[in-house]
Structures are given as structure tokens and as C-alpha cells.
Scaffold this motif. Structure first.
Motif, PDB file in Angstrom:
ATOM      1  N   LEU A   1       0.810  -1.216   0.000  1.00  0.00           N
ATOM      2  CA  LEU A   1       0.000   0.000   0.000  1.00  0.00           C
ATOM      3  C   LEU A   1       0.845   1.269   0.000  1.00  0.00           C
ATOM      4  O   LEU A   1       0.464   2.275   0.597  1.00  0.00           O
ATOM      5  CB  LEU A   1      -0.936   0.009   1.221  1.00  0.00           C
ATOM      6  CG  LEU A   1      -1.893  -1.166   1.343  1.00  0.00           C
ATOM      7  CD1 LEU A   1      -2.724  -1.051   2.607  1.00  0.00           C
ATOM      8  CD2 LEU A   1      -2.808  -1.252   0.116  1.00  0.00           C
ATOM      9  N   LYS A   2       1.960   1.232  -0.662  1.00  0.00           N
ATOM     10  CA  LYS A   2       2.870   2.376  -0.641  1.00  0.00           C
ATOM     11  C   LYS A   2       2.378   3.536  -1.505  1.00  0.00           C
ATOM     12  O   LYS A   2       2.517   4.699  -1.143  1.00  0.00           O
ATOM     13  CB  LYS A   2       4.268   1.943  -1.087  1.00  0.00           C
ATOM     14  CG  LYS A   2       4.957   1.034  -0.086  1.00  0.00           C
ATOM     15  CD  LYS A   2       6.360   0.666  -0.535  1.00  0.00           C
ATOM     16  CE  LYS A   2       7.058  -0.202   0.494  1.00  0.00           C
ATOM     17  NZ  LYS A   2       8.438  -0.572   0.086  1.00  0.00           N
ATOM     18  N   ASP A   3       1.815   3.239  -2.673  1.00  0.00           N
ATOM     19  CA  ASP A   3       1.284   4.311  -3.507  1.00  0.00           C
ATOM     20  C   ASP A   3      -0.164   4.584  -3.085  1.00  0.00           C
ATOM     21  O   ASP A   3      -0.889   3.696  -2.689  1.00  0.00           O
ATOM     22  CB  ASP A   3       1.341   3.931  -4.989  1.00  0.00           C
ATOM     23  CG  ASP A   3       0.659   2.609  -5.271  1.00  0.00           C
ATOM     24  OD1 ASP A   3       0.603   1.781  -4.356  1.00  0.00           O
ATOM     25  OD2 ASP A   3       0.184   2.415  -6.395  1.00  0.00           O
ATOM     26  N   LYS A   4      -0.564   5.829  -3.159  1.00  0.00           N
ATOM     27  CA  LYS A   4      -1.881   6.223  -2.672  1.00  0.00           C
ATOM     28  C   LYS A   4      -2.938   6.032  -3.765  1.00  0.00           C
ATOM     29  O   LYS A   4      -2.945   6.717  -4.786  1.00  0.00           O
ATOM     30  CB  LYS A   4      -1.853   7.681  -2.214  1.00  0.00           C
ATOM     31  CG  LYS A   4      -0.961   7.915  -0.994  1.00  0.00           C
ATOM     32  CD  LYS A   4      -1.026   9.353  -0.547  1.00  0.00           C
ATOM     33  CE  LYS A   4      -0.150   9.565   0.684  1.00  0.00           C
ATOM     34  NZ  LYS A   4      -0.180  10.983   1.150  1.00  0.00           N
ATOM     35  N   LYS A   5      -3.831   5.077  -3.528  1.00  0.00           N
ATOM     36  CA  LYS A   5      -4.929   4.811  -4.449  1.00  0.00           C
ATOM     37  C   LYS A   5      -6.243   4.785  -3.663  1.00  0.00           C
ATOM     38  O   LYS A   5      -6.246   4.566  -2.457  1.00  0.00           O
ATOM     39  CB  LYS A   5      -4.749   3.452  -5.142  1.00  0.00           C
ATOM     40  CG  LYS A   5      -3.526   3.317  -6.015  1.00  0.00           C
ATOM     41  CD  LYS A   5      -3.506   1.925  -6.646  1.00  0.00           C
ATOM     42  CE  LYS A   5      -2.285   1.711  -7.512  1.00  0.00           C
ATOM     43  NZ  LYS A   5      -2.257   0.345  -8.106  1.00  0.00           N
ATOM     44  N   GLU A   6      -7.335   4.979  -4.362  1.00  0.00           N
ATOM     45  CA  GLU A   6      -8.644   4.856  -3.718  1.00  0.00           C
ATOM     46  C   GLU A   6      -9.024   3.393  -3.557  1.00  0.00           C
ATOM     47  O   GLU A   6      -9.655   3.003  -2.582  1.00  0.00           O
ATOM     48  CB  GLU A   6      -9.707   5.588  -4.536  1.00  0.00           C
ATOM     49  CG  GLU A   6      -9.561   7.099  -4.531  1.00  0.00           C
ATOM     50  CD  GLU A   6     -10.704   7.774  -5.237  1.00  0.00           C
ATOM     51  OE1 GLU A   6     -11.634   7.069  -5.701  1.00  0.00           O
ATOM     52  OE2 GLU A   6     -10.679   9.018  -5.333  1.00  0.00           O
ATOM     53  N   THR A   7      -8.600   2.570  -4.531  1.00  0.00           N
ATOM     54  CA  THR A   7      -8.952   1.147  -4.514  1.00  0.00           C
ATOM     55  C   THR A   7      -7.740   0.319  -4.922  1.00  0.00           C
ATOM     56  O   THR A   7      -7.046   0.640  -5.884  1.00  0.00           O
ATOM     57  CB  THR A   7     -10.111   0.851  -5.492  1.00  0.00           C
ATOM     58  OG1 THR A   7     -11.237   1.650  -5.134  1.00  0.00           O
ATOM     59  CG2 THR A   7     -10.491  -0.624  -5.436  1.00  0.00           C
ATOM     60  N   TYR A   8      -7.501  -0.758  -4.167  1.00  0.00           N
ATOM     61  CA  TYR A   8      -6.434  -1.710  -4.472  1.00  0.00           C
ATOM     62  C   TYR A   8      -7.065  -3.068  -4.773  1.00  0.00           C
ATOM     63  O   TYR A   8      -7.960  -3.512  -4.041  1.00  0.00           O
ATOM     64  CB  TYR A   8      -5.472  -1.862  -3.298  1.00  0.00           C
ATOM     65  CG  TYR A   8      -4.686  -0.624  -2.940  1.00  0.00           C
ATOM     66  CD1 TYR A   8      -3.384  -0.441  -3.392  1.00  0.00           C
ATOM     67  CD2 TYR A   8      -5.237   0.362  -2.137  1.00  0.00           C
ATOM     68  CE1 TYR A   8      -2.649   0.686  -3.050  1.00  0.00           C
ATOM     69  CE2 TYR A   8      -4.517   1.496  -1.792  1.00  0.00           C
ATOM     70  CZ  TYR A   8      -3.227   1.653  -2.247  1.00  0.00           C
ATOM     71  OH  TYR A   8      -2.507   2.764  -1.912  1.00  0.00           O
TER      72      TYR A   8
ATOM     73  N   GLN B   1     -14.053   6.757   3.665  1.00  0.00           N
ATOM     74  CA  GLN B   1     -13.913   8.207   3.733  1.00  0.00           C
ATOM     75  C   GLN B   1     -15.274   8.829   4.074  1.00  0.00           C
ATOM     76  O   GLN B   1     -16.303   8.174   4.030  1.00  0.00           O
ATOM     77  CB  GLN B   1     -13.409   8.768   2.397  1.00  0.00           C
ATOM     78  CG  GLN B   1     -12.101   8.199   1.905  1.00  0.00           C
ATOM     79  CD  GLN B   1     -10.902   8.644   2.736  1.00  0.00           C
ATOM     80  OE1 GLN B   1     -10.917   9.721   3.342  1.00  0.00           O
ATOM     81  NE2 GLN B   1      -9.857   7.833   2.764  1.00  0.00           N
TER      82      GLN B   1
ATOM     83  N   THR C   1      -6.166   2.814  11.819  1.00  0.00           N
ATOM     84  CA  THR C   1      -6.385   2.893  10.381  1.00  0.00           C
ATOM     85  C   THR C   1      -7.628   2.078  10.033  1.00  0.00           C
ATOM     86  O   THR C   1      -7.695   0.882  10.337  1.00  0.00           O
ATOM     87  CB  THR C   1      -5.170   2.330   9.621  1.00  0.00           C
ATOM     88  OG1 THR C   1      -4.015   3.116   9.927  1.00  0.00           O
ATOM     89  CG2 THR C   1      -5.410   2.341   8.120  1.00  0.00           C
TER      90      THR C   1
ATOM     91  N   THR D   1     -10.132  -0.934   0.218  1.00  0.00           N
ATOM     92  CA  THR D   1     -10.343   0.503   0.165  1.00  0.00           C
ATOM     93  C   THR D   1     -10.254   1.071   1.576  1.00  0.00           C
ATOM     94  O   THR D   1     -10.291   0.327   2.563  1.00  0.00           O
ATOM     95  CB  THR D   1     -11.713   0.862  -0.442  1.00  0.00           C
ATOM     96  OG1 THR D   1     -12.745   0.245   0.343  1.00  0.00           O
ATOM     97  CG2 THR D   1     -11.827   0.390  -1.880  1.00  0.00           C
ATOM     98  N   PHE D   2     -10.159   2.391   1.656  1.00  0.00           N
ATOM     99  CA  PHE D   2     -10.105   3.076   2.940  1.00  0.00           C
ATOM    100  C   PHE D   2     -11.328   3.986   3.053  1.00  0.00           C
ATOM    101  O   PHE D   2     -11.450   4.943   2.277  1.00  0.00           O
ATOM    102  CB  PHE D   2      -8.815   3.880   3.070  1.00  0.00           C
ATOM    103  CG  PHE D   2      -7.580   3.028   3.084  1.00  0.00           C
ATOM    104  CD1 PHE D   2      -7.102   2.506   4.270  1.00  0.00           C
ATOM    105  CD2 PHE D   2      -6.921   2.714   1.904  1.00  0.00           C
ATOM    106  CE1 PHE D   2      -5.971   1.694   4.288  1.00  0.00           C
ATOM    107  CE2 PHE D   2      -5.790   1.907   1.909  1.00  0.00           C
ATOM    108  CZ  PHE D   2      -5.321   1.395   3.112  1.00  0.00           C
TER     109      PHE D   2
END
Length: 241
Positions: A143-150, A170, A186, A167-168
Motif C-alpha cells: 500500500l505504498k502508492d496512494k490509491k482509492e482502490t487496491y 472516507q 487505520t 479501500t479506505f
């Protein structure tokens, strides 16, 4: 109830042994399951073992279901690489044992199924670089690059191809989750594309301590349209090697 409390077996460390216990409550039924997880890791090898036991009404309707999840393998460049993943399910006096054997060089996985110690089926399964346990513990690397969905693939995810979506939460969703859990950490949402319980959509919510990547709480919403299944960590012990 095949995947009961899969979301509660999260323990992560480096060159340490972690032992954690969890409990899960469901609506007005109270505590329906407990789990104990042990995670061992050094510079070259790891082993994770978690046992989940149903309690009360959940035990009576599931044939006193007990599930054990085991993942063993190597640590390569800081990443957990499974050599085999085991799911052992005991209910109604029977023992259903599944072992997934990884061949990363040839990108293949062999699945063997046993019932009461007897091999019943052996076949080629879909390949994925992780199992569902190593995927969780490898997430800090992924999860190093910031994405809305992995999107990931792991044995134990979608039955078709192992798909797992992370996802995270919001906005209002995050606000409601914080109101529900009342703990800091988190907040993560995982779609396994594989129902955890009859009636739900296979979506898990986790609250993770970012300092050690240990799950402190989790939830499956609207199980059987009765209520939410909520789990929390009761105990954590860390032993330095």
C-alpha cells in the motif's frame, strides 16, 4: 459460517512472537465465537496459526464448529511468501482438512482435500502469490502508492480467482465507523467477493493499529439481516526473540 472470524486473525511483527485473542458478538446473542492467533517470524521463515471456536447458540447450530488456519513459508525481501496454506474445519464430529501447496516458480497451486484423514480430492487450483493471511500482513508493503482502490489476488479470496478489493473508508462512511468502533487506528474495508456468512456480501471492516499492523476490531455488517457481527481484541502478548 464457513469463514467465521477470518477478519480477526490479524497479527504482524518482525523477529517477534505475537499471541492475541479475540471475541465476536452478534446482535442480542452475545459472544458467539473466540479466536486465538499465534504469529512467529524471523529473518527467513514465518508461521501463523489461528484457531476459532464457536460459542453458545453459534456452536449449537454449527455442530460445534472449530476452524484452524495455518500459513507457513519464507520471508523474502521482507515479504511473506507462503509455501502452504491449511484450513482445518471440525464440525458435527467430522474433520475437513484442506491444504494448498504453492509452487511460485511455476505459478501453480495444488489443493488437496481430506475428510477424517482420507484424501478425497486433489486438483490444480488457481494461482495467487499470497494466501489470505499473508496478504493481510504484506499490505504495508503493497500500500505504498496512494490509491482509492487496491485489487489483489490471494488464496482464500474470491472462489473464482482469489480477488480481494481493499479501500479506505472516507467521509460519512468513515464517520459512522468511528462512531461504531470508538477506537483509534487505520480504518480499512476489504471485499473478499466471498460471503463470510449467509446473507452478507463478504465485506469486512477492520480497525488496525498502524504502529504494528495488529487488528484491534472488526465487523461484518447486517449478518442474516439481524445485526452486525462485531469483533475485538481482548489480549495481546509480544515476545522478542
Amino acid at each position: 459460517m464457513r469463514y467465521i472470524l477470518l477478519f480477526l486473525i490479524a497479527i504482524f511483527a518482525y523477529s517477534k512472537t505475537y499471541v492475541a485473542t479475540y471475541s465476536a458478538k452478534y446482535g442480542w446473542f452475545g459472544t458467539i465465537a473466540t479466536a486465538k492467533g499465534v504469529y512467529e517470524r524471523n529473518e527467513t521463515d514465518y508461521k501463523i496459526m489461528t484457531t476459532v471456536k464457536t460459542k453458545g447458540f453459534a456452536a449449537s447450530i454449527s455442530g460445534h464448529l472449530t476452524q484452524t488456519y495455518i500459513s507457513e513459508g519464507k520471508v523474502i525481501n521482507g515479504r511473506l511468501v507462503p509455501t502452504h496454506y491449511i484450513v482445518d474445519i471440525k464440525r458435527h464430529g467430522d474433520d475437513y482438512y484442506r491444504i494448498y501447496i504453492f509452487d511460485h516458480k511455476n505459478k501453480s497451486v495444488i489443493k488437496k482435500r481430506y475428510k477424517n484423514g482420507k484424501l478425497t480430492k486433489e486438483y490444480k487450483y488457481y494461482y495467487a502469490p499470497d494466501d489470505i493471511l499473508t496478504l493481510y500482513w504484506n499490505l504495508p508493503l503493497y500500500l505504498k502508492d496512494k490509491k482509492e482502490t487496491y485489487i489483489f489476488h490471494a488464496v482464500g479470496g474470491s472462489k473464482k480467482n482469489g480477488k480481494v478489493e481493499i479501500t479506505f473508508p472516507q467521509g460519512e462512511e468513515l464517520k459512522e465507523l468511528k462512531k461504531t468502533f470508538k477506537v483509534n487506528g487505520t480504518y480499512l474495508k476489504a471485499n473478499l467477493y466471498n460471503k463470510v456468512f449467509a446473507g452478507d456480501k463478504g465485506v469486512l471492516y477492520l480497525v488496525i493499529d498502524p504502529t504494528n499492523w495488529v487488528t484491534v476490531a472488526g465487523m461484518v455488517k447486517n449478518v442474516l439481516k439481524i445485526g452486525d457481527l462485531k469483533g475485538k481484541m481482548d489480549y495481546l502478548k509480544i515476545e522478542d526473540k
